[in-house]
Design an enzyme around this catalytic site. Sequence first.
Site, mmCIF file in Angstrom:
data_model
loop_
_atom_site.group_PDB
_atom_site.id
_atom_site.type_symbol
_atom_site.label_atom_id
_atom_site.label_comp_id
_atom_site.label_asym_id
_atom_site.label_seq_id
_atom_site.Cartn_x
_atom_site.Cartn_y
_atom_site.Cartn_z
ATOM 1 N N HIS A 246 0.788 -1.104 -0.008
ATOM 2 C CA HIS A 246 0.447 0.134 -0.048
ATOM 3 C C HIS A 246 0.875 1.166 0.283
ATOM 4 C CE1 HIS A 246 -3.678 2.458 1.440
ATOM 5 N NE2 HIS A 246 -3.951 2.024 0.845
ATOM 6 N N GLU A 305 -7.830 -5.404 0.209
ATOM 7 C CA GLU A 305 -7.504 -6.433 -1.362
ATOM 8 C C GLU A 305 -7.891 -7.787 -1.227
ATOM 9 O OE1 GLU A 305 -9.979 -4.340 -2.391
ATOM 10 O OE2 GLU A 305 -8.948 -3.277 -4.501
HETATM 11 N N1 ACO Z 1 4.208 -7.942 -4.782
HETATM 12 C C1 ACO Z 1 5.207 -7.537 -4.606
HETATM 13 N N2 ACO Z 1 6.024 -6.815 -4.426
HETATM 14 C C2 ACO Z 1 5.230 -5.146 -4.120
HETATM 15 C C3 ACO Z 1 4.210 -5.532 -4.365
HETATM 16 C C4 ACO Z 1 3.420 -6.191 -4.021
HETATM 17 N N3 ACO Z 1 1.837 -6.521 -3.801
HETATM 18 N N4 ACO Z 1 3.809 -4.253 -3.612
HETATM 19 C C5 ACO Z 1 5.204 -3.457 -3.725
HETATM 20 N N5 ACO Z 1 6.143 -4.149 -4.144
HETATM 21 C C6 ACO Z 1 6.909 -4.101 -4.786
HETATM 22 C C7 ACO Z 1 7.462 -3.142 -5.690
HETATM 23 O O1 ACO Z 1 7.894 -4.394 -6.986
HETATM 24 C C8 ACO Z 1 8.029 -2.119 -5.681
HETATM 25 O O2 ACO Z 1 9.417 -2.774 -5.928
HETATM 26 P P1 ACO Z 1 10.824 -1.788 -6.279
HETATM 27 O O3 ACO Z 1 11.560 -0.593 -5.711
HETATM 28 O O4 ACO Z 1 11.674 -3.185 -7.156
HETATM 29 O O5 ACO Z 1 10.551 -1.482 -7.781
HETATM 30 C C9 ACO Z 1 8.761 -1.578 -4.009
HETATM 31 O O6 ACO Z 1 7.504 -2.964 -3.369
HETATM 32 C C10 ACO Z 1 7.610 -0.901 -3.525
HETATM 33 O O7 ACO Z 1 6.844 -0.811 -4.116
HETATM 34 P P2 ACO Z 1 6.193 0.937 -4.887
HETATM 35 O O8 ACO Z 1 5.814 0.844 -5.911
HETATM 36 O O9 ACO Z 1 6.535 1.205 -4.109
HETATM 37 O O10 ACO Z 1 5.070 0.789 -4.092
HETATM 38 P P3 ACO Z 1 4.048 1.936 -4.474
HETATM 39 O O11 ACO Z 1 3.509 2.476 -3.127
HETATM 40 O O12 ACO Z 1 4.002 2.731 -5.112
HETATM 41 O O13 ACO Z 1 2.604 0.435 -4.312
HETATM 42 C C11 ACO Z 1 0.755 0.019 -4.477
HETATM 43 C C12 ACO Z 1 1.175 0.347 -3.825
HETATM 44 C C13 ACO Z 1 0.508 -0.497 -6.007
HETATM 45 C C14 ACO Z 1 -0.615 -1.006 -3.851
HETATM 46 C C15 ACO Z 1 1.930 -1.946 -4.429
HETATM 47 O O14 ACO Z 1 2.330 -2.225 -3.329
HETATM 48 C C16 ACO Z 1 1.250 -2.497 -5.495
HETATM 49 O O15 ACO Z 1 0.395 -3.485 -6.760
HETATM 50 N N6 ACO Z 1 -0.154 -3.969 -4.498
HETATM 51 C C17 ACO Z 1 -0.235 -4.958 -5.431
HETATM 52 C C18 ACO Z 1 -1.762 -4.830 -6.452
HETATM 53 C C19 ACO Z 1 -2.692 -4.466 -4.605
HETATM 54 O O16 ACO Z 1 -2.609 -4.948 -4.213
HETATM 55 N N7 ACO Z 1 -3.810 -3.082 -5.153
HETATM 56 C C20 ACO Z 1 -5.065 -2.760 -3.779
HETATM 57 C C21 ACO Z 1 -4.219 -1.361 -3.358
HETATM 58 S S1 ACO Z 1 -4.855 -1.226 -2.586
HETATM 59 C C22 ACO Z 1 -6.167 -0.874 -2.511
HETATM 60 O O17 ACO Z 1 -6.248 0.612 -3.688
HETATM 61 C C23 ACO Z 1 -7.945 -0.620 -2.552
#
Ligand code: ACO
Length: 365
Positions: A246, A305
Amino acid sequence: MQIGLDGIIVAETCLSEVDGEHGQLIIRGLPIEELAGKASFEAVAARLWQGLSAKEESVEIVTTQLAQVRKEVFELLAPIVPLAAKLPFIEGLRLGLANLSDQTSIPHHYLVTAAIPVFLAALVRAKAELPLIIPDPSLGQAADLLRMMRGARAQREEEEALDAYLVTVAEHGMNASTFTARVIASTGAGVISAVIGAISALKGPLHGGAPGPVLDMLDDIGTSERIDSWLATHLAEGQRLMGFGHRIYRVRDPRADVLKSVVANLRLSSPLGQQQLEFASQVEHAALAALARHKPDRPLHTNVEFYTAMVLDALGLSRELFTPIFAMGRVVGWTAHIFEQLQTGRLIRPQSHYIGPRLSSAKGH
Ligand code: ACO
């Protein structure tokens, strides 16, 4: 400059506080744990709208008005449903809302909020080639959605579970869809346009489109023995695990626990359901451990989610409906933010930093 606007404050709000460090969500002064399962969705809508819209809002007024407007929206369905039923639910919903007129005398926040369950139930019935069911004004939004979809009242605990779900997701600070709604509202384009924009933002898998893929993941893993290897392979390939991570929460999303107890109650009487829940819990624990190894510097926890998927699946809803039903809850947060934005009277218009060619280097192209 912050690509992704991380940590940038773009508005003052009295609607909710999302405390990512402590895992707390406060909705207009009350923690989410005090609302979900205790206050009705209509009560939370009244709480969010109170003092912001031009109308007086109380639980009674909101409940009666929404019920009345559901009936009025039902009258508008005939020309829309045949076309919308050919589309995936979220696109059908978008099309339905796009057919609502800015010129209507119905207050627009009631119109969009009441329209979502009416459209969704109609689309479910039309896709199954079943006759549409007229709204029942004596029911709340959650109970009436299930009734209009199924053609008969759901069990009381199912209605309560959906109501608790809608409350849990009703409002959550400056998330992508809410920000979208505020940007559109700030141009004066109106509530309906702002909500259509918000739904379009919600649809993405990084925001509200994740719960269907959560179940796809559980299906693909299949058995307890495969959990660790599946997670390791997918993380090594650079894939994201749906239902985890998140932008704001650095600890567990409080809504995940609220929904975990909602689904646990729903599954009490079903051994098969309990088995599925147990399996999901195993995957969750293994995923948290795998994510901690994979990204030791980035706290990645369960988000809303993951258990949204469990609740909506337990209600027998198809995966494709998960995001539209999320919209059915969040629409009251969006509309409250739209009112708040309008009160500021200020167009949202940030700037970009130009990094393209300058005139001298562009010469000769
Ligand atoms: N699985 C694996 N790796 C992850 C995940 C995940 N669920 N979430 C973040 N990471 C990794 C990213 O790949 C990133 O790696 P990098 O630095 O090597 O590129 C690192 O952790 C940091 O992630 P960010 O991109 O900075 O996280 P951000 O704050 O942009 O993302 C998000 C938040 C989009 C929710 C992300 O965690 C994600 O894609 N989760 C999976 C999708 C999901 O569950 N979405 C629902 C969110 S809740 C809602 O909106 C109601």
